[in-house]
Each structure stands twice: as C-alpha cells, then as structure tokens.
Design a protein around this motif. Sequence first.
Motif, PDB file in Angstrom:
ATOM      1  N   GLY A   1       0.756  -1.241   0.000  1.00 34.72           N
ATOM      2  CA  GLY A   1       0.000   0.000   0.000  1.00 34.72           C
ATOM      3  C   GLY A   1       0.783   1.285   0.000  1.00 34.72           C
ATOM      4  O   GLY A   1       0.219   2.342   0.303  1.00 34.72           O
ATOM      5  N   PHE A   2       2.082   1.262  -0.368  1.00 32.07           N
ATOM      6  CA  PHE A   2       2.817   2.526  -0.410  1.00 32.07           C
ATOM      7  C   PHE A   2       3.730   2.615  -1.635  1.00 32.07           C
ATOM      8  O   PHE A   2       4.812   3.197  -1.572  1.00 32.07           O
ATOM      9  N   GLU A   3       3.273   2.080  -2.748  1.00 28.90           N
ATOM     10  CA  GLU A   3       4.083   2.125  -3.963  1.00 28.90           C
ATOM     11  C   GLU A   3       4.351   3.563  -4.396  1.00 28.90           C
ATOM     12  O   GLU A   3       5.469   3.897  -4.806  1.00 28.90           O
ATOM     13  N   LYS A   4       3.343   4.429  -4.311  1.00 27.48           N
ATOM     14  CA  LYS A   4       3.518   5.814  -4.757  1.00 27.48           C
ATOM     15  C   LYS A   4       4.601   6.508  -3.945  1.00 27.48           C
ATOM     16  O   LYS A   4       5.436   7.239  -4.490  1.00 27.48           O
ATOM     17  N   GLU A   5       4.588   6.295  -2.642  1.00 27.25           N
ATOM     18  CA  GLU A   5       5.602   6.918  -1.783  1.00 27.25           C
ATOM     19  C   GLU A   5       6.998   6.366  -2.077  1.00 27.25           C
ATOM     20  O   GLU A   5       7.986   7.103  -2.038  1.00 27.25           O
ATOM     21  N   PHE A   6       7.062   5.082  -2.404  1.00 26.36           N
ATOM     22  CA  PHE A   6       8.371   4.472  -2.647  1.00 26.36           C
ATOM     23  C   PHE A   6       8.947   4.913  -3.980  1.00 26.36           C
ATOM     24  O   PHE A   6      10.122   5.300  -4.074  1.00 26.36           O
ATOM     25  N   THR A   7       8.174   4.850  -5.043  1.00 25.91           N
ATOM     26  CA  THR A   7       8.696   5.164  -6.383  1.00 25.91           C
ATOM     27  C   THR A   7       8.627   6.647  -6.715  1.00 25.91           C
ATOM     28  O   THR A   7       9.302   7.105  -7.644  1.00 25.91           O
ATOM     29  N   GLU A   8       7.775   7.400  -5.991  1.00 24.78           N
ATOM     30  CA  GLU A   8       7.517   8.810  -6.295  1.00 24.78           C
ATOM     31  C   GLU A   8       7.048   8.989  -7.738  1.00 24.78           C
ATOM     32  O   GLU A   8       7.228  10.052  -8.354  1.00 24.78           O
ATOM     33  N   GLY A   9       6.444   7.917  -8.299  1.00 21.18           N
ATOM     34  CA  GLY A   9       5.908   7.992  -9.638  1.00 21.18           C
ATOM     35  C   GLY A   9       6.930   7.949 -10.747  1.00 21.18           C
ATOM     36  O   GLY A   9       6.597   8.182 -11.916  1.00 21.18           O
ATOM     37  N   ARG A  10       8.174   7.623 -10.424  1.00 23.66           N
ATOM     38  CA  ARG A  10       9.233   7.585 -11.445  1.00 23.66           C
ATOM     39  C   ARG A  10       9.582   6.141 -11.803  1.00 23.66           C
ATOM     40  O   ARG A  10       9.618   5.251 -10.945  1.00 23.66           O
ATOM     41  N   SER A  11       9.903   5.943 -13.081  1.00 25.74           N
ATOM     42  CA  SER A  11      10.484   4.675 -13.505  1.00 25.74           C
ATOM     43  C   SER A  11      11.963   4.661 -13.104  1.00 25.74           C
ATOM     44  O   SER A  11      12.526   5.689 -12.680  1.00 25.74           O
ATOM     45  N   GLU A  12      12.609   3.517 -13.251  1.00 23.79           N
ATOM     46  CA  GLU A  12      14.031   3.444 -12.923  1.00 23.79           C
ATOM     47  C   GLU A  12      14.851   4.387 -13.798  1.00 23.79           C
ATOM     48  O   GLU A  12      15.766   5.081 -13.309  1.00 23.79           O
ATOM     49  N   THR A  13      14.534   4.429 -15.089  1.00 19.95           N
ATOM     50  CA  THR A  13      15.256   5.325 -15.990  1.00 19.95           C
ATOM     51  C   THR A  13      15.072   6.778 -15.579  1.00 19.95           C
ATOM     52  O   THR A  13      16.017   7.573 -15.590  1.00 19.95           O
ATOM     53  N   GLU A  14      13.851   7.126 -15.199  1.00 21.41           N
ATOM     54  CA  GLU A  14      13.580   8.495 -14.749  1.00 21.41           C
ATOM     55  C   GLU A  14      14.305   8.809 -13.442  1.00 21.41           C
ATOM     56  O   GLU A  14      14.760   9.936 -13.237  1.00 21.41           O
ATOM     57  N   TRP A  15      14.432   7.825 -12.558  1.00 23.48           N
ATOM     58  CA  TRP A  15      15.163   8.038 -11.312  1.00 23.48           C
ATOM     59  C   TRP A  15      16.641   8.334 -11.587  1.00 23.48           C
ATOM     60  O   TRP A  15      17.218   9.259 -10.992  1.00 23.48           O
ATOM     61  N   VAL A  16      17.259   7.572 -12.462  1.00 21.79           N
ATOM     62  CA  VAL A  16      18.680   7.784 -12.760  1.00 21.79           C
ATOM     63  C   VAL A  16      18.887   9.189 -13.327  1.00 21.79           C
ATOM     64  O   VAL A  16      19.782   9.932 -12.908  1.00 21.79           O
ATOM     65  N   ARG A  17      18.041   9.573 -14.272  1.00 18.63           N
ATOM     66  CA  ARG A  17      18.139  10.915 -14.860  1.00 18.63           C
ATOM     67  C   ARG A  17      17.874  11.987 -13.785  1.00 18.63           C
ATOM     68  O   ARG A  17      18.573  13.009 -13.711  1.00 18.63           O
ATOM     69  N   HIS A  18      16.873  11.757 -12.941  1.00 17.07           N
ATOM     70  CA  HIS A  18      16.517  12.721 -11.898  1.00 17.07           C
ATOM     71  C   HIS A  18      17.681  12.948 -10.929  1.00 17.07           C
ATOM     72  O   HIS A  18      18.000  14.100 -10.587  1.00 17.07           O
ATOM     73  N   LEU A  19      18.311  11.881 -10.473  1.00 17.24           N
ATOM     74  CA  LEU A  19      19.404  12.023  -9.514  1.00 17.24           C
ATOM     75  C   LEU A  19      20.578  12.769 -10.132  1.00 17.24           C
ATOM     76  O   LEU A  19      21.260  13.556  -9.450  1.00 17.24           O
TER      77      LEU A  19
END
Length: 772
Positions: free
Chosen positions: A507-525
């Motif tokens: 029940g906390f997928e949104k909080e964990f991923t913040e709505g980003r895919s893995e590719t989006e996370w790498v670019r975001h960081l």
Amino acid sequence: MERRLPVATHWGSFVAVVDSDRLVRIEPAPGDPAPSPIGPGMVTAAEDSARILRPAVRKGWLDGRPPARGADSFVEVSWDEAITLVSDELRRVRSRHGDSAVFGGSYGWASAGRFHHAQGQLHRFLALGGGYTDSRNTYSTAALEVILPHVIGGHPWSYQSRMPMWDEIAEHCELVVAFGGLALKNSQINPGGLARHQTRDLQRRCREAGVRFVSVSPIRGDAAGFLDAEWLPIVPNTDTAAMLGIAHTMLVNGWHDEDFLRRCCTGFDRFASYLLGELDGVPKDAAWAAGITGIGREVLVDLARRLTSRRSVVMVNYAVQRADHGEQPIWMSVVLAAMSGSMGLPGCGWGAGYATMDATGVAPARAFVATIPEVPNPVPGFIPVARIADALLNPGEVIDYDGMRLTLPDLRLVYWCGGNPFHHHQDLHRLTRAWQRPDTVVVHEAWWNTTAKFADIVLPVATSLERDDFAAGFSDPHVVAMPKVREPAGESRTDHRIFAALASRLGFEKEFTEGRSETEWVRHLYEVTRAELGDEAVLPDFDEFWRRSAVELPAPAGPFPGSFEALRADPEGFPLATPSGRIEIFSEEIDSFGYDDCAGHPTWYEPTEWLRAGLAERFPLHLISNQPASRLHSQYDNGGNSLGSKIHGREPVTINRSDAAARGIESGMVVRVHNDRGSCLAGAIVSDDLMPGVVQLSTGAWWDPVQPGETGTLDRHGNPNVLTADRPCSRLSQGPSAHSVLVDVERHDGPLPDVLAFTPPGLARPDDHSNE
C-alpha cells in the motif's frame, strides 16, 4: 556486431565488449594507470551455474518444518507467489511483534551505482513500511568510527579530509611510519566507483621526492617494493605497545613537542603518568615494548628519534583496529603524532587508512552527488553492526555501546540485500546457530552464495552489468555512466523493481517510487546533482553526460572543519569539535563510562588471543585474515581473477618457511587450518615475506561447510571466519576482533572433498513440490 560500453565498479572503470547481448570481455578503461585485474574476471561469473534465475523458497519453510537453513533444498516459485509470501510475512511479523522485529541487514558494498544502491533501496522500503532495526558502524572500521569523534571530534569519517594528502606528503614530509603497512592491493577499490587508480603513482612520487618509509607489520608485502620501506616485523595486535615504547622514549629524552601538547591537546599530564609507570608501577619504555612486540629496544629508540627530528607522518591502517581493544592503536597513533612535533604542519602529522582505498590520501573530499533519497526510520533502536549473532541468540540482553546501554531486539524477520554476512561476520559456526532463530530470512542475491543458501526466500537480482545507473566514488572527482551491458539473467529483477512490487502489495508504492520509472530516477538524480552544484554549466546535461561516459566534478573548497593546521596556528579560533576543543589525549567522557577495557587514555591491554598467550601452546600461529588481492571481500569469488588464485580450488594460505618446515608443508600442498572454533582447507604458499609464527589467509572465499548446520564442520574452501572469534573488541565500540585469533596448520594428506561453494542447492519446480 561488437559494442563497447563503459562499466563502473568499486574496483575501477572498464569497457565491456558485447556481441549480441553476450559479454565477450571486459577491458581496462583508457587512461587508468593501474587497472585492477578483478574487472576482466567478471566475465566468468556473468553466466556461471551459480546464477539465481528464478525466485526460490526453502522447502522446509514452505512446509512449516523447524529451521534447517543451509542444509535444505529450495522450490522455485513465480514472482507473484514470491511477492505474496514476502509481503504477507512482513505484515505478520509487524502485526505480532512490532516493527523493531524486522532487521534491515544489507551490510555490504553491493554495487557502485548511486540509484541501484542495495542498502539505500532496502532501508527506504522498510522505513516507509513502518520501520526496522538498523545496524551502526562497519566491520571494516567500527573501533575507529567510535573512538575518533571522542579524540579529534567531528563525523567519524571527517578525518579523511583533515589528514595530509599524498601530494602534500611528497612536497613536505621526510618520514612516514605506517603501523599496519600500506598494502597496495587494497587501493584497487573505492566505495562508489573509481575513474582511475592513482595511489600507486602517488606513493611512487613520494619515494622519488625522498620520503623514507617504515612499515610496521607482520607482513613484508604490506608495503610496495618501490617504496624501499624499512620493514619492522611486529607481533600481531601489539602496535599500541610499540607506540607507547616510542612515546616513552620521546618523553624521557625531552624530544616531545611540549608547545603543541600544551596549546592544542588536553590530558597529556595524566597520560604521561601512565606512560612513566606512576599509575601501575610499569614504565612503558622501549625495553618493555620490545618484550611485547618483538621489535628491538634500540630500533624503537631510533624510531622515536627520527619521528621527532624529521618532518613526519604517523599512519595507522584499518587492520590494526579489527582486534581486541582495537580503539587503542587508533587513539595512540594520534597521541604519537601530537608528541612528534609534526602534527598540523603541511604534509605531516597523522592519518588513517592510507592505501586501504584508492581515495584515502588522494583527495580530501568530493562534491555532492545525489543518491536514492533516505526516509527517516521510525524505529530508533539499533545494534552495533558486529553484534547480529548476539541479537539473534540473546534477545533482551543489555550491552554497553559508546556510553549507552542497548537492549538487543527480538528479531523475527531478517531482510538482507546487498551484502554477505557469511563472509564478513566472525565465527561462522556461531552465526549458523544464530541464523536458525528468526522466523524468516529474506535475501536478494544474484548468485547461490552461502547467504542465499542460508535463506528462506531468495529473490534473484540483476547485477550492475544488467541495469542503468551512474557511479561516483568516495573522494573521486568523477561521475561515471553505468549503461546496461546485457539483459538480466533468467527472471532476475533489480532491487528497486522488487521493492516497488512489494510496496504495491503493502500500500505505499507511490511513496516508494515517487511515480518515477528506474530510468527516470537515474536521470533525476543526475539532474539533482547538477542543480546542487549551483551552476548547471559545471556538468553537462544528462544526455551529453551519457554520451561522454564520464565527467569531472569541481573540487570542494577547503579548508575543511577540524583542520589540524588551523588548530596548531590558533587553537582558540579554530577549536576541534571535542568537549575541550582540543585533541583529547585524556577523555573525561570515556573515563566516565567506567569501562574496564577502554580507559580514559590510550592503554595497553593484553589481547585474549596472541602469541604470548597460554593458548599459543596449543595453537602457536597467529592468523591474519586480511583483505584479498583477487576480489573485493567476497564479491566475484566466482570471477576469473579469484578462481585463478586458488590452489586445488582452495583459498591460498601463506606460512613462514620455518613454520612450514616444522610441519612438513611445501608450497602447493593442501593444508588444514584449525582451532577450537573450526577448521578449513587451504592451499599452502611458503614464504619469507611474513614473520615466523604468523599465517595469512584472506577473507572472502565463499564458505563451503561439509555438513551445513553442524557445529565445527570442516570448510572445504578456505574461509578464515570459521576460525575467528565473535568477540567485541571492547565495550566502547562493540566492533569485531577478527585479527585476534590463534590457529595451527597441518598437512592434509587424505582425500580432498570437492569444493561445492559455487554449486547451487537442490532446486525443484513448483509442480514438483505440489505433488509431494
């Protein structure tokens, strides 16, 4: 058609050559002057038979039988069933026993990626789910991490930016005295990644500039040959006694720096009373130290003279503090440097961990680089990292730690991700007994190593070659791209994808991923890093960075807090973050703890196991279980470089020529190393490069017990932690004491058991299990 892709690892940067998704070879990155041989060996492990290809569950756990971890077969299941089992078990344990019953292990280096950082992913997931019991400090440097904030103030790792760098040593220093040596093999690595290796050439530059080196170590090879270092073989675990004998000589001859001790330190008078024997009737002079250390009295006196008459650096390596009373050599090395007259002079004074990583002494710091965001842990409790077996065996027991009283938690679910406790923990037979206590053990792993075989639920993870990320090493001024080299093996997934699926069920997928895919996370960081640097022109945009493969970061501006140079110049204007604002030679705070194994000033305590102990009559050899040259800890023990170092498939053990002759041992033989805790087979190397009475067996060989779960059973492969004691170095730090261990060695003339360390356990498909 072959493709060439950059690869970033803890042991350096490389180029992967790929043909039709098949990893053909790994080459050193252009421009690396000293590439590690570990990199090319990764090819062997990429598709070996030990890869975990599907989720698997221990058969006895599925059937509800009592734990038989390590000796059971597994049933392969679908990802959907695996996610259900783990999420249901997390719910059950939290509801019945509380969030503190979940232990978030993940002690280990995992991969170099900033986003796919196993420990960060696990802790973020567990914290969002309600919290977990965490561990504090590291197996590598626990004693150092606890003692240094008391002595010199600041964050436990802040000393890295306060000690002289190699280029400063080359310019200003005349003499380096290294307790524990300067083993160049250790500088292959850097936590978080490494663009190019620099330590070797920096050390060479020091020697070419005329710096003289003294290596105080039981092993000659702990200093590179080109340093022409003076080797002082020392009885293991006696570095503190040697330093005390040198300090006594400085004091009685008036060679010590009275001005610096008066202005910049506190408590020297109380320490001097101990040094002179006024407190216990035993002067800690050079003759006293010689009888303990095996280093001659005149040699110690001469070392005291040279340290105080030349611009010098006192170095201490991490290995000396992984022992009984491991805080003492760290503390005493600071005091010795303060007495020498060089503390706070450019390129001189004191430092720790040189050559332990290709970071220490190379650069004082690195600019900010973003990583997976942390989430505050709702559970405040923790355990010292090396006390995991104690916690499992003795829940509710109260222990000391750095002035606190800690109650060991009742751990019911162990979640391990990115580490290998059956490599780094001591007394593996004791750990095995402890490992049977929790209800459930969940492990993420890429290979069927010992930790995976001792789990209940094993979730296969993609390796660093099988996902996109970027790396940035400790004090290394580069960001390096990590594009996916090949597709994940079998059904393996990234840690993040696994935790996202679990978070969805809980029940906390949104909080964990913040709505980003893995590719989006790498670019975001990466973009967060650009923005944090203040001027986005410092780094190119992500697409340009990915095209270049590596970009250089700006150097952080000094001076850094806690500078010894600033302290020497103006102790009132630039105090340290200690209670006195000065170097604490005597610590009122530590003294107030009342520990009988860590007094208020550096003290010689006799180790439990050492060559002068009564136990040495039965086990007359001191075991040094240092870091391996062929791999990083246990990582890629199944890689080509590590496999190529084995003797008859076993880890090599080095023994002095005289000790070998007395036992009829020759190089290339298989021998049995043993004590009352356990025994292992290893391949002998006979050498004069370590002192008599000492044997050396590196850590990291995957543990391979003949009868898993049976206390004392023989290890076929050569893991020294079947021999080491699971004993805290003191009540202050509760750190490991791996280097305080006595053994004996004998020829193994019988049949050789097959090494099964890299062989998967028995595996059944789900339909096979359902029909039983």
